[in-house]
Design a protein around this motif. Structure first.
Motif, PDB file in Angstrom:
ATOM      1  N   LEU A 169       6.704  67.075 -41.065  1.00  0.00           N
ATOM      2  CA  LEU A 169       6.613  66.034 -40.034  1.00  0.00           C
ATOM      3  C   LEU A 169       5.159  65.687 -39.725  1.00  0.00           C
ATOM      4  O   LEU A 169       4.787  64.506 -39.650  1.00  0.00           O
ATOM      5  N   GLU A 170       4.327  66.701 -39.564  1.00  0.00           N
ATOM      6  CA  GLU A 170       2.923  66.453 -39.223  1.00  0.00           C
ATOM      7  C   GLU A 170       2.177  65.783 -40.387  1.00  0.00           C
ATOM      8  O   GLU A 170       1.315  64.923 -40.169  1.00  0.00           O
ATOM      9  N   THR A 171       2.515  66.161 -41.628  1.00  0.00           N
ATOM     10  CA  THR A 171       1.858  65.540 -42.783  1.00  0.00           C
ATOM     11  C   THR A 171       2.240  64.072 -42.901  1.00  0.00           C
ATOM     12  O   THR A 171       1.384  63.210 -43.160  1.00  0.00           O
ATOM     13  N   ILE A 172       3.523  63.779 -42.730  1.00  0.00           N
ATOM     14  CA  ILE A 172       3.966  62.379 -42.785  1.00  0.00           C
ATOM     15  C   ILE A 172       3.311  61.569 -41.669  1.00  0.00           C
ATOM     16  O   ILE A 172       2.836  60.447 -41.882  1.00  0.00           O
ATOM     17  N   LYS A 173       3.241  62.162 -40.478  1.00  0.00           N
ATOM     18  CA  LYS A 173       2.639  61.466 -39.335  1.00  0.00           C
ATOM     19  C   LYS A 173       1.165  61.150 -39.593  1.00  0.00           C
ATOM     20  O   LYS A 173       0.679  60.062 -39.267  1.00  0.00           O
ATOM     21  N   SER A 174       0.452  62.079 -40.195  1.00  0.00           N
ATOM     22  CA  SER A 174      -0.988  61.891 -40.401  1.00  0.00           C
ATOM     23  C   SER A 174      -1.306  61.060 -41.642  1.00  0.00           C
ATOM     24  O   SER A 174      -2.406  60.518 -41.761  1.00  0.00           O
ATOM     25  N   GLY A 181       9.080  53.598 -47.633  1.00  0.00           N
ATOM     26  CA  GLY A 181      10.414  53.833 -48.164  1.00  0.00           C
ATOM     27  C   GLY A 181      10.683  55.320 -48.294  1.00  0.00           C
ATOM     28  O   GLY A 181       9.850  56.067 -48.824  1.00  0.00           O
ATOM     29  N   TYR A 182      11.822  55.770 -47.756  1.00  0.00           N
ATOM     30  CA  TYR A 182      12.266  57.158 -47.910  1.00  0.00           C
ATOM     31  C   TYR A 182      13.255  57.208 -49.067  1.00  0.00           C
ATOM     32  O   TYR A 182      14.246  56.472 -49.090  1.00  0.00           O
ATOM     33  N   THR A 204      15.479  66.251 -41.910  1.00  0.00           N
ATOM     34  CA  THR A 204      14.016  66.265 -41.894  1.00  0.00           C
ATOM     35  C   THR A 204      13.448  64.859 -42.072  1.00  0.00           C
ATOM     36  O   THR A 204      12.500  64.465 -41.378  1.00  0.00           O
ATOM     37  N   LEU A 205      14.024  64.089 -42.993  1.00  0.00           N
ATOM     38  CA  LEU A 205      13.551  62.715 -43.201  1.00  0.00           C
ATOM     39  C   LEU A 205      13.785  61.856 -41.958  1.00  0.00           C
ATOM     40  O   LEU A 205      12.920  61.061 -41.556  1.00  0.00           O
ATOM     41  N   LEU A 206      14.961  62.013 -41.340  1.00  0.00           N
ATOM     42  CA  LEU A 206      15.258  61.242 -40.128  1.00  0.00           C
ATOM     43  C   LEU A 206      14.320  61.634 -38.985  1.00  0.00           C
ATOM     44  O   LEU A 206      13.833  60.773 -38.244  1.00  0.00           O
ATOM     45  N   ASN A 207      14.052  62.941 -38.843  1.00  0.00           N
ATOM     46  CA  ASN A 207      13.119  63.389 -37.800  1.00  0.00           C
ATOM     47  C   ASN A 207      11.712  62.840 -38.040  1.00  0.00           C
ATOM     48  O   ASN A 207      11.013  62.443 -37.101  1.00  0.00           O
ATOM     49  N   ALA A 208      11.302  62.811 -39.312  1.00  0.00           N
ATOM     50  CA  ALA A 208       9.980  62.272 -39.636  1.00  0.00           C
ATOM     51  C   ALA A 208       9.909  60.787 -39.288  1.00  0.00           C
ATOM     52  O   ALA A 208       8.914  60.304 -38.730  1.00  0.00           O
ATOM     53  N   HIS A 209      10.975  60.065 -39.600  1.00  0.00           N
ATOM     54  CA  HIS A 209      11.026  58.630 -39.288  1.00  0.00           C
ATOM     55  C   HIS A 209      10.934  58.398 -37.780  1.00  0.00           C
ATOM     56  O   HIS A 209      10.144  57.558 -37.311  1.00  0.00           O
ATOM     57  N   ASN A 210      11.707  59.156 -37.009  1.00  0.00           N
ATOM     58  CA  ASN A 210      11.679  58.988 -35.551  1.00  0.00           C
ATOM     59  C   ASN A 210      10.323  59.392 -34.967  1.00  0.00           C
ATOM     60  O   ASN A 210       9.840  58.786 -34.001  1.00  0.00           O
TER      61      ASN A 210
END
Length: 487
Positions: free
Chosen positions: A43-48, A207-208, A17-23
Protein backbone atom coordinates in the motif's frame (compact mmCIF):
# COMPACT_ATOMS: atom_id res chain seq x y z
CA UNK A 1 5.65 4.97 -16.27
CA UNK A 2 6.55 3.35 -12.91
CA UNK A 3 4.87 -0.03 -13.39
CA UNK A 4 4.79 -2.27 -10.29
CA UNK A 5 4.65 -6.08 -10.02
CA UNK A 6 3.20 -7.94 -7.01
CA UNK A 7 4.35 -11.57 -6.76
CA UNK A 8 1.45 -13.12 -4.84
CA UNK A 9 0.56 -16.59 -3.58
CA UNK A 10 -2.74 -18.51 -3.34
CA UNK A 11 -5.20 -17.21 -0.75
CA UNK A 12 -3.01 -14.20 0.02
CA UNK A 13 -5.71 -11.55 -0.38
CA UNK A 14 -4.66 -10.27 -3.79
CA UNK A 15 -7.99 -8.66 -4.65
CA UNK A 16 -8.43 -7.15 -1.18
CA UNK A 17 -4.92 -5.70 -1.29
CA UNK A 18 -5.48 -4.12 -4.71
CA UNK A 19 -8.82 -2.64 -3.60
CA UNK A 20 -7.25 -1.27 -0.40
CA UNK A 21 -4.44 0.28 -2.43
CA UNK A 22 -6.97 1.90 -4.77
CA UNK A 23 -8.98 3.34 -1.88
CA UNK A 24 -5.78 4.55 -0.18
CA UNK A 25 -4.79 6.40 -3.36
CA UNK A 26 -8.19 8.09 -3.57
CA UNK A 27 -8.84 8.89 0.12
CA UNK A 28 -5.36 9.01 1.67
CA UNK A 29 -6.75 6.84 4.49
CA UNK A 30 -5.29 3.44 5.35
CA UNK A 31 -7.87 0.64 5.76
CA UNK A 32 -9.23 0.28 9.29
CA UNK A 33 -8.60 -3.46 9.24
CA UNK A 34 -5.06 -4.37 10.38
CA UNK A 35 -2.70 -5.15 7.50
CA UNK A 36 0.15 -7.65 7.39
CA UNK A 37 3.63 -6.19 6.91
CA UNK A 38 3.54 -7.33 3.27
CA UNK A 39 0.21 -5.65 2.59
CA UNK A 40 1.28 -2.46 4.38
CA UNK A 41 4.47 -2.29 2.29
CA UNK A 42 2.48 -2.73 -0.92
CA UNK A 43 0.00 0.00 0.00
CA UNK A 44 2.73 2.47 0.94
CA UNK A 45 4.76 1.70 -2.21
CA UNK A 46 1.75 2.19 -4.48
CA UNK A 47 0.88 5.42 -2.65
CA UNK A 48 4.39 6.82 -3.04
CA UNK A 49 4.91 5.60 -6.63
CA UNK A 50 1.64 6.25 -8.43
CA UNK A 51 0.43 9.74 -9.48
CA UNK A 52 -2.60 11.44 -7.86
CA UNK A 53 -5.79 10.26 -9.59
CA UNK A 54 -9.53 10.66 -9.65
CA UNK A 55 -11.69 7.52 -9.41
CA UNK A 56 -12.68 7.78 -13.08
CA UNK A 57 -9.01 7.68 -14.15
CA UNK A 58 -8.49 4.14 -12.82
CA UNK A 59 -9.48 0.79 -14.35
CA UNK A 60 -9.38 -2.80 -13.03
CA UNK A 61 -8.77 -5.55 -15.61
CA UNK A 62 -9.94 -9.07 -14.75
CA UNK A 63 -9.68 -12.44 -16.46
CA UNK A 64 -13.23 -13.57 -15.66
CA UNK A 65 -16.70 -12.12 -15.20
CA UNK A 66 -16.77 -13.55 -11.67
CA UNK A 67 -13.60 -11.64 -10.79
CA UNK A 68 -14.95 -8.47 -12.38
CA UNK A 69 -18.28 -8.74 -10.53
CA UNK A 70 -16.51 -9.32 -7.21
CA UNK A 71 -14.33 -6.24 -7.63
CA UNK A 72 -17.18 -4.06 -8.88
CA UNK A 73 -19.16 -4.52 -5.65
CA UNK A 74 -16.31 -2.87 -3.70
CA UNK A 75 -15.47 0.00 -6.06
CA UNK A 76 -16.37 3.64 -6.12
CA UNK A 77 -19.09 4.06 -8.76
CA UNK A 78 -16.76 6.20 -10.90
CA UNK A 79 -14.12 3.45 -11.18
CA UNK A 80 -14.69 0.76 -13.77
CA UNK A 81 -13.79 -2.92 -13.72
CA UNK A 82 -13.78 -4.90 -16.95
CA UNK A 83 -12.88 -8.27 -18.33
CA UNK A 84 -10.37 -7.81 -21.14
CA UNK A 85 -13.12 -8.32 -23.69
CA UNK A 86 -15.32 -5.81 -21.91
CA UNK A 87 -12.47 -3.31 -21.78
CA UNK A 88 -11.78 -3.78 -25.49
CA UNK A 89 -15.47 -3.35 -26.33
CA UNK A 90 -15.61 -0.13 -24.28
CA UNK A 91 -12.55 1.24 -26.09
CA UNK A 92 -14.08 0.42 -29.48
CA UNK A 93 -17.26 2.21 -28.45
CA UNK A 94 -15.30 5.21 -27.14
CA UNK A 95 -13.48 5.58 -30.47
CA UNK A 96 -16.30 4.77 -32.89
CA UNK A 97 -19.41 5.73 -30.86
CA UNK A 98 -21.29 2.54 -31.68
CA UNK A 99 -21.84 -0.84 -30.10
CA UNK A 100 -20.38 -3.82 -31.94
CA UNK A 101 -22.58 -6.87 -31.44
CA UNK A 102 -20.95 -10.21 -30.66
CA UNK A 103 -21.33 -12.68 -33.54
CA UNK A 104 -19.65 -16.06 -33.06
CA UNK A 105 -20.33 -16.97 -36.72
CA UNK A 106 -18.65 -13.90 -38.22
CA UNK A 107 -15.41 -15.77 -38.89
CA UNK A 108 -17.25 -18.55 -40.71
CA UNK A 109 -19.04 -16.04 -42.93
CA UNK A 110 -15.85 -14.20 -43.82
CA UNK A 111 -14.00 -17.47 -44.47
CA UNK A 112 -16.76 -18.63 -46.81
CA UNK A 113 -16.59 -15.25 -48.61
CA UNK A 114 -12.84 -15.72 -49.19
CA UNK A 115 -13.25 -19.36 -50.29
CA UNK A 116 -16.36 -18.72 -52.40
CA UNK A 117 -17.82 -21.93 -50.91
CA UNK A 118 -20.06 -22.96 -48.04
CA UNK A 119 -18.53 -24.99 -45.22
CA UNK A 120 -21.69 -27.09 -45.10
CA UNK A 121 -21.09 -28.28 -48.68
CA UNK A 122 -17.68 -29.76 -47.79
CA UNK A 123 -16.95 -33.33 -46.71
CA UNK A 124 -16.17 -33.74 -42.99
CA UNK A 125 -12.37 -33.97 -43.35
CA UNK A 126 -12.17 -30.76 -45.43
CA UNK A 127 -14.69 -28.95 -43.25
CA UNK A 128 -12.69 -29.87 -40.14
CA UNK A 129 -9.57 -28.39 -41.74
CA UNK A 130 -11.30 -25.06 -42.30
CA UNK A 131 -12.84 -25.00 -38.83
CA UNK A 132 -9.29 -25.47 -37.58
CA UNK A 133 -8.21 -22.59 -39.83
CA UNK A 134 -10.50 -20.31 -37.80
CA UNK A 135 -8.83 -21.57 -34.62
CA UNK A 136 -5.41 -20.75 -36.11
CA UNK A 137 -6.62 -17.22 -36.89
CA UNK A 138 -7.91 -16.74 -33.33
CA UNK A 139 -4.58 -17.88 -31.89
CA UNK A 140 -2.58 -15.70 -34.27
CA UNK A 141 -4.55 -12.73 -32.97
CA UNK A 142 -3.85 -13.70 -29.34
CA UNK A 143 -0.14 -13.92 -30.12
CA UNK A 144 -0.11 -10.80 -32.34
CA UNK A 145 1.35 -12.82 -35.20
CA UNK A 146 0.88 -12.94 -38.96
CA UNK A 147 0.04 -16.19 -40.85
CA UNK A 148 3.44 -17.58 -41.85
CA UNK A 149 4.60 -21.19 -41.88
CA UNK A 150 6.86 -20.60 -38.84
CA UNK A 151 4.09 -18.93 -36.84
CA UNK A 152 1.58 -21.64 -37.75
CA UNK A 153 3.95 -24.35 -36.49
CA UNK A 154 4.35 -22.43 -33.22
CA UNK A 155 0.56 -22.06 -32.89
CA UNK A 156 -0.06 -25.74 -33.57
CA UNK A 157 2.44 -26.83 -30.92
CA UNK A 158 1.31 -24.37 -28.25
CA UNK A 159 -2.46 -24.55 -28.68
CA UNK A 160 -2.76 -28.15 -29.79
CA UNK A 161 -5.00 -27.60 -32.81
CA UNK A 162 -5.99 -31.00 -34.09
CA UNK A 163 -5.89 -30.36 -37.86
CA UNK A 164 -3.16 -28.88 -40.00
CA UNK A 165 -4.09 -25.51 -41.52
CA UNK A 166 -4.93 -25.07 -45.21
CA UNK A 167 -1.76 -25.12 -47.28
CA UNK A 168 -2.58 -21.70 -48.73
CA UNK A 169 -1.37 -19.18 -46.13
CA UNK A 170 -2.73 -16.40 -48.32
CA UNK A 171 -6.29 -17.54 -47.52
CA UNK A 172 -5.70 -17.04 -43.80
CA UNK A 173 -4.20 -13.61 -44.43
CA UNK A 174 -7.18 -12.55 -46.56
CA UNK A 175 -9.63 -13.66 -43.87
CA UNK A 176 -7.71 -11.72 -41.21
CA UNK A 177 -7.73 -8.62 -43.44
CA UNK A 178 -11.52 -8.90 -43.78
CA UNK A 179 -11.82 -9.26 -40.01
CA UNK A 180 -10.08 -5.92 -39.52
CA UNK A 181 -12.92 -4.11 -41.31
CA UNK A 182 -15.49 -2.93 -38.74
CA UNK A 183 -18.89 -3.97 -40.04
CA UNK A 184 -21.09 -3.71 -36.94
CA UNK A 185 -20.28 -7.12 -35.45
CA UNK A 186 -17.22 -8.68 -33.84
CA UNK A 187 -16.14 -12.09 -32.65
CA UNK A 188 -15.11 -12.67 -29.03
CA UNK A 189 -11.37 -12.10 -29.45
CA UNK A 190 -11.92 -9.17 -31.84
CA UNK A 191 -13.22 -7.07 -28.96
CA UNK A 192 -9.59 -6.95 -27.81
CA UNK A 193 -7.75 -7.40 -31.12
CA UNK A 194 -9.60 -4.61 -32.94
CA UNK A 195 -9.51 -2.34 -29.89
CA UNK A 196 -5.72 -2.00 -30.20
CA UNK A 197 -6.11 0.13 -33.32
CA UNK A 198 -8.60 2.40 -31.56
CA UNK A 199 -6.15 3.51 -28.83
CA UNK A 200 -4.12 6.59 -29.78
CA UNK A 201 -3.07 7.59 -26.22
CA UNK A 202 -3.58 6.24 -22.68
CA UNK A 203 -7.22 6.36 -21.58
CA UNK A 204 -6.53 5.68 -17.88
CA UNK A 205 -3.82 6.95 -15.54
CA UNK A 206 -3.64 3.70 -13.56
CA UNK A 207 -4.59 0.13 -14.43
CA UNK A 208 -4.75 -2.75 -11.94
CA UNK A 209 -4.08 -6.11 -13.60
CA UNK A 210 -5.09 -9.19 -11.60
CA UNK A 211 -3.99 -12.75 -12.59
CA UNK A 212 -1.09 -11.15 -14.48
CA UNK A 213 0.65 -14.51 -14.92
CA UNK A 214 -2.00 -15.43 -17.52
CA UNK A 215 -1.61 -12.39 -19.76
CA UNK A 216 -1.27 -13.07 -23.46
CA UNK A 217 0.75 -10.86 -25.78
CA UNK A 218 -2.53 -9.33 -26.95
CA UNK A 219 -3.88 -8.55 -23.47
CA UNK A 220 -0.56 -7.17 -22.23
CA UNK A 221 -0.31 -4.79 -25.18
CA UNK A 222 -3.91 -3.65 -24.61
CA UNK A 223 -3.07 -2.67 -21.02
CA UNK A 224 0.21 -0.97 -21.96
CA UNK A 225 -1.52 1.11 -24.62
CA UNK A 226 -4.59 2.15 -22.61
CA UNK A 227 -2.97 2.78 -19.16
CA UNK A 228 -0.13 5.17 -18.35
CA UNK A 229 0.81 3.29 -15.14
CA UNK A 230 0.19 -0.38 -14.38
CA UNK A 231 0.08 -2.45 -11.20
CA UNK A 232 0.41 -6.13 -12.08
CA UNK A 233 -0.52 -8.79 -9.55
CA UNK A 234 -0.19 -12.53 -10.08
CA UNK A 235 1.37 -15.85 -9.15
CA UNK A 236 3.85 -17.46 -11.58
CA UNK A 237 3.09 -20.89 -10.09
CA UNK A 238 -0.58 -20.50 -11.03
CA UNK A 239 0.19 -19.98 -14.71
CA UNK A 240 -1.94 -22.71 -16.30
CA UNK A 241 -3.58 -21.13 -19.34
CA UNK A 242 -0.90 -21.45 -21.99
CA UNK A 243 -3.30 -23.52 -24.10
CA UNK A 244 -5.74 -20.57 -24.03
CA UNK A 245 -3.22 -17.92 -25.03
CA UNK A 246 -1.33 -17.02 -21.87
CA UNK A 247 2.31 -16.23 -22.53
CA UNK A 248 4.49 -18.90 -20.89
CA UNK A 249 7.05 -16.18 -20.13
CA UNK A 250 4.57 -13.53 -19.03
CA UNK A 251 5.86 -13.17 -15.47
CA UNK A 252 9.50 -12.88 -16.54
CA UNK A 253 8.54 -10.19 -19.05
CA UNK A 254 6.66 -8.30 -16.32
CA UNK A 255 9.74 -8.45 -14.07
CA UNK A 256 11.73 -6.65 -16.76
CA UNK A 257 8.91 -4.17 -17.38
CA UNK A 258 8.30 -3.32 -13.71
CA UNK A 259 10.03 -0.52 -11.84
CA UNK A 260 9.77 -2.52 -8.59
CA UNK A 261 8.70 -6.03 -7.50
CA UNK A 262 6.79 -6.67 -4.26
CA UNK A 263 5.77 -9.88 -2.44
CA UNK A 264 2.43 -11.06 -1.04
CA UNK A 265 3.08 -14.54 0.36
CA UNK A 266 0.95 -15.03 3.50
CA UNK A 267 -1.87 -17.52 2.78
CA UNK A 268 -5.09 -16.89 4.73
CA UNK A 269 -6.95 -19.74 3.03
CA UNK A 270 -5.25 -23.06 3.62
CA UNK A 271 -4.31 -25.08 6.73
CA UNK A 272 -0.53 -25.17 7.30
CA UNK A 273 -0.13 -28.82 6.25
CA UNK A 274 -1.71 -28.02 2.86
CA UNK A 275 0.71 -25.13 2.43
CA UNK A 276 3.64 -27.36 3.32
CA UNK A 277 2.44 -29.77 0.61
CA UNK A 278 2.14 -27.29 -2.24
CA UNK A 279 5.39 -25.55 -1.25
CA UNK A 280 6.99 -28.91 -2.07
CA UNK A 281 5.33 -28.92 -5.51
CA UNK A 282 6.71 -25.44 -6.18
CA UNK A 283 9.25 -23.43 -4.14
CA UNK A 284 6.53 -20.83 -3.60
CA UNK A 285 7.69 -19.64 -0.14
CA UNK A 286 4.05 -19.36 1.02
CA UNK A 287 3.62 -18.67 4.74
CA UNK A 288 0.53 -19.90 6.67
CA UNK A 289 -1.77 -17.59 8.60
CA UNK A 290 -3.80 -20.46 10.10
CA UNK A 291 -2.21 -22.64 12.78
CA UNK A 292 -4.31 -25.85 12.84
CA UNK A 293 -3.67 -28.77 10.48
CA UNK A 294 -6.59 -30.58 8.79
CA UNK A 295 -5.84 -34.16 7.65
CA UNK A 296 -6.56 -35.13 4.06
CA UNK A 297 -9.08 -37.88 3.29
CA UNK A 298 -9.27 -40.52 0.55
CA UNK A 299 -12.64 -42.08 -0.34
CA UNK A 300 -14.08 -44.23 -3.13
CA UNK A 301 -16.55 -42.78 -5.64
CA UNK A 302 -19.29 -45.10 -4.34
CA UNK A 303 -19.07 -43.40 -0.93
CA UNK A 304 -18.80 -39.85 -2.26
CA UNK A 305 -22.51 -39.02 -2.28
CA UNK A 306 -22.98 -40.11 1.34
CA UNK A 307 -19.96 -38.08 2.48
CA UNK A 308 -21.18 -34.93 0.73
CA UNK A 309 -24.69 -35.32 2.17
CA UNK A 310 -23.26 -35.72 5.68
CA UNK A 311 -21.41 -32.40 5.36
CA UNK A 312 -23.93 -30.56 3.18
CA UNK A 313 -24.89 -27.53 5.25
CA UNK A 314 -24.02 -25.28 2.28
CA UNK A 315 -23.53 -26.72 -1.23
CA UNK A 316 -21.20 -23.85 -2.18
CA UNK A 317 -18.72 -24.96 0.49
CA UNK A 318 -18.03 -28.04 -1.66
CA UNK A 319 -16.03 -28.03 -4.88
CA UNK A 320 -15.17 -31.07 -7.01
CA UNK A 321 -12.29 -30.61 -9.43
CA UNK A 322 -10.56 -32.67 -12.11
CA UNK A 323 -8.05 -32.25 -14.92
CA UNK A 324 -10.53 -33.62 -17.49
CA UNK A 325 -14.13 -32.81 -18.41
CA UNK A 326 -14.93 -36.47 -19.05
CA UNK A 327 -14.22 -37.29 -15.39
CA UNK A 328 -16.50 -34.44 -14.28
CA UNK A 329 -19.27 -35.94 -16.42
CA UNK A 330 -18.66 -39.44 -15.08
CA UNK A 331 -18.69 -38.28 -11.45
CA UNK A 332 -21.65 -35.94 -12.05
CA UNK A 333 -23.71 -38.81 -13.45
CA UNK A 334 -22.82 -41.04 -10.48
CA UNK A 335 -23.56 -38.30 -7.92
CA UNK A 336 -26.96 -37.76 -9.51
CA UNK A 337 -27.67 -41.47 -9.06
CA UNK A 338 -26.55 -41.17 -5.42
CA UNK A 339 -29.10 -38.42 -4.84
CA UNK A 340 -26.71 -35.44 -4.79
CA UNK A 341 -27.72 -32.39 -6.83
CA UNK A 342 -24.71 -31.18 -8.81
CA UNK A 343 -23.77 -29.18 -11.88
CA UNK A 344 -20.73 -28.83 -14.13
CA UNK A 345 -19.54 -25.24 -14.07
CA UNK A 346 -19.60 -23.65 -17.51
CA UNK A 347 -17.29 -20.64 -17.25
CA UNK A 348 -17.59 -18.37 -20.28
CA UNK A 349 -19.90 -19.36 -23.12
CA UNK A 350 -16.96 -19.74 -25.49
CA UNK A 351 -15.13 -22.39 -23.42
CA UNK A 352 -18.04 -24.08 -21.66
CA UNK A 353 -18.37 -27.84 -21.93
CA UNK A 354 -21.85 -27.47 -23.41
CA UNK A 355 -20.55 -25.11 -26.11
CA UNK A 356 -17.55 -27.34 -26.94
CA UNK A 357 -19.67 -30.48 -27.32
CA UNK A 358 -22.67 -28.94 -29.12
CA UNK A 359 -20.36 -27.16 -31.59
CA UNK A 360 -18.57 -30.44 -32.23
CA UNK A 361 -21.88 -32.24 -32.81
CA UNK A 362 -23.01 -29.54 -35.27
CA UNK A 363 -19.72 -29.63 -37.15
CA UNK A 364 -19.89 -33.41 -37.65
CA UNK A 365 -23.38 -33.13 -39.22
CA UNK A 366 -24.13 -36.51 -37.61
CA UNK A 367 -27.80 -37.46 -37.99
CA UNK A 368 -27.98 -40.34 -35.53
CA UNK A 369 -26.47 -41.09 -32.12
CA UNK A 370 -24.68 -44.15 -33.48
CA UNK A 371 -23.02 -42.15 -36.28
CA UNK A 372 -21.98 -39.45 -33.77
CA UNK A 373 -20.43 -42.11 -31.53
CA UNK A 374 -18.60 -43.62 -34.51
CA UNK A 375 -17.08 -40.25 -35.36
CA UNK A 376 -16.16 -39.59 -31.72
CA UNK A 377 -14.61 -43.05 -31.38
CA UNK A 378 -12.58 -42.57 -34.56
CA UNK A 379 -11.38 -39.16 -33.32
CA UNK A 380 -10.40 -40.75 -30.01
CA UNK A 381 -8.32 -43.36 -31.80
CA UNK A 382 -6.64 -40.64 -33.88
CA UNK A 383 -5.93 -38.56 -30.77
CA UNK A 384 -2.90 -40.72 -29.98
CA UNK A 385 -1.26 -39.49 -33.22
CA UNK A 386 -1.73 -35.83 -32.34
CA UNK A 387 0.49 -33.64 -30.20
CA UNK A 388 -0.03 -33.37 -26.45
CA UNK A 389 -2.45 -30.43 -26.33
CA UNK A 390 -4.53 -31.52 -29.31
CA UNK A 391 -4.44 -35.19 -28.32
CA UNK A 392 -5.71 -34.71 -24.78
CA UNK A 393 -8.39 -32.24 -25.93
CA UNK A 394 -9.70 -34.50 -28.69
CA UNK A 395 -9.61 -37.61 -26.48
CA UNK A 396 -11.39 -35.82 -23.63
CA UNK A 397 -14.05 -34.40 -25.98
CA UNK A 398 -14.65 -37.85 -27.48
CA UNK A 399 -14.83 -39.44 -24.02
CA UNK A 400 -17.48 -36.88 -23.03
CA UNK A 401 -19.67 -37.81 -26.02
CA UNK A 402 -19.21 -41.53 -25.42
CA UNK A 403 -19.84 -41.17 -21.67
CA UNK A 404 -23.16 -39.38 -22.24
CA UNK A 405 -24.19 -41.90 -24.90
CA UNK A 406 -23.80 -44.77 -22.40
CA UNK A 407 -26.88 -43.62 -20.50
CA UNK A 408 -29.67 -46.14 -21.21
CA UNK A 409 -32.38 -43.51 -21.71
CA UNK A 410 -30.42 -41.61 -24.38
CA UNK A 411 -31.30 -42.82 -27.87
CA UNK A 412 -30.96 -39.66 -30.00
CA UNK A 413 -28.63 -36.69 -30.36
CA UNK A 414 -31.26 -34.20 -29.07
CA UNK A 415 -31.68 -36.38 -25.95
CA UNK A 416 -27.89 -36.38 -25.46
CA UNK A 417 -27.75 -32.58 -25.74
CA UNK A 418 -30.70 -32.19 -23.36
CA UNK A 419 -29.03 -34.47 -20.79
CA UNK A 420 -25.78 -32.52 -21.12
CA UNK A 421 -27.70 -29.28 -20.52
CA UNK A 422 -29.30 -30.76 -17.39
CA UNK A 423 -25.85 -31.60 -16.01
CA UNK A 424 -24.65 -28.02 -16.54
CA UNK A 425 -27.76 -26.39 -15.06
CA UNK A 426 -26.84 -24.64 -11.81
CA UNK A 427 -29.20 -24.40 -8.85
CA UNK A 428 -28.81 -23.05 -5.33
CA UNK A 429 -28.88 -26.60 -3.96
CA UNK A 430 -26.29 -28.16 -6.30
CA UNK A 431 -22.61 -28.72 -5.67
CA UNK A 432 -20.22 -27.56 -8.42
CA UNK A 433 -17.92 -29.75 -10.49
CA UNK A 434 -15.24 -27.93 -12.45
CA UNK A 435 -11.93 -28.39 -14.18
CA UNK A 436 -8.79 -27.31 -12.36
CA UNK A 437 -8.47 -24.52 -14.93
CA UNK A 438 -11.86 -23.11 -13.92
CA UNK A 439 -11.15 -23.59 -10.20
CA UNK A 440 -8.26 -21.10 -10.19
CA UNK A 441 -9.17 -18.13 -8.01
CA UNK A 442 -11.89 -20.10 -6.21
CA UNK A 443 -11.94 -21.78 -2.79
CA UNK A 444 -14.22 -23.97 -0.67
CA UNK A 445 -14.18 -25.66 2.73
CA UNK A 446 -14.28 -29.11 1.13
CA UNK A 447 -12.31 -29.61 -2.09
CA UNK A 448 -12.59 -33.01 -3.80
CA UNK A 449 -9.77 -33.90 -6.20
CA UNK A 450 -11.24 -36.46 -8.58
CA UNK A 451 -9.37 -39.59 -9.68
CA UNK A 452 -5.76 -38.52 -9.07
CA UNK A 453 -3.22 -38.87 -10.45
CA UNK A 454 -4.24 -38.28 -14.07
CA UNK A 455 -1.14 -39.15 -16.07
CA UNK A 456 -0.78 -37.15 -19.26
CA UNK A 457 2.30 -36.94 -21.45
CA UNK A 458 3.45 -33.37 -22.12
CA UNK A 459 5.98 -33.01 -24.92
CA UNK A 460 8.09 -30.00 -24.00
CA UNK A 461 9.29 -28.10 -20.95
CA UNK A 462 6.59 -25.42 -21.17
CA UNK A 463 3.85 -28.06 -21.11
CA UNK A 464 5.57 -29.92 -18.26
CA UNK A 465 5.69 -26.70 -16.22
CA UNK A 466 1.99 -26.07 -16.86
CA UNK A 467 1.08 -29.56 -15.64
CA UNK A 468 3.07 -29.01 -12.43
CA UNK A 469 1.30 -25.68 -11.96
CA UNK A 470 -2.06 -27.43 -12.37
CA UNK A 471 -1.19 -29.70 -9.45
CA UNK A 472 -0.14 -26.63 -7.43
CA UNK A 473 -3.49 -24.95 -8.16
CA UNK A 474 -5.57 -28.03 -7.30
CA UNK A 475 -3.75 -28.51 -3.98
CA UNK A 476 -4.28 -24.87 -2.90
CA UNK A 477 -8.08 -24.47 -3.18
CA UNK A 478 -9.22 -25.84 0.19
CA UNK A 479 -10.01 -23.71 3.23
CA UNK A 480 -10.52 -26.81 5.38
CA UNK A 481 -10.25 -30.35 3.98
CA UNK A 482 -8.94 -31.96 0.81
CA UNK A 483 -10.67 -35.18 -0.24
CA UNK A 484 -9.06 -37.43 -2.84
CA UNK A 485 -11.76 -39.40 -4.70
CA UNK A 486 -10.71 -42.71 -6.29
CA UNK A 487 -12.62 -44.62 -8.99
Amino acid sequence: MPHLLIDAGPGSGKTTTLLNAHNYLLSNNLPVRKQTDEQYTILETIKSTMPPVRASEVVFACMTNAGKDNITTHLNSDTRAFTYNGLGASLLYRRHSRYYKLDYKRGERLLEAVLGRSLQDMVWSERKTYYSALKYIKCLKEELLQPTIENIIFIQQKYGIESSPPENMEELGRVMQKMMVLDGTVEWIDQVWLALNSITSPVYKIGYVDEAQDLSSLKLLLMIKCCANLIFCGDPWQSINGFAGADYNSFNKLKKLAYQQLSLKTCFRCPPNHIEGFNRIRPARIMPFKTENVPDLTINIKDLGAYIKKNLSNPKEHMLISRLNSILLRVGIQLTRQGVACHIVSGTKENSLEEILTNYIKQTFAKTLSSLCSIADADKQNAARLGFQAGQFVADRSDCILELAKEPNIKTIPQLIAYLQSLTQESTASVPLLTIHKSKGLEANFVYILYPPIKLKPENQDQIEQEINLEFVSESRSKHQKVYVTP
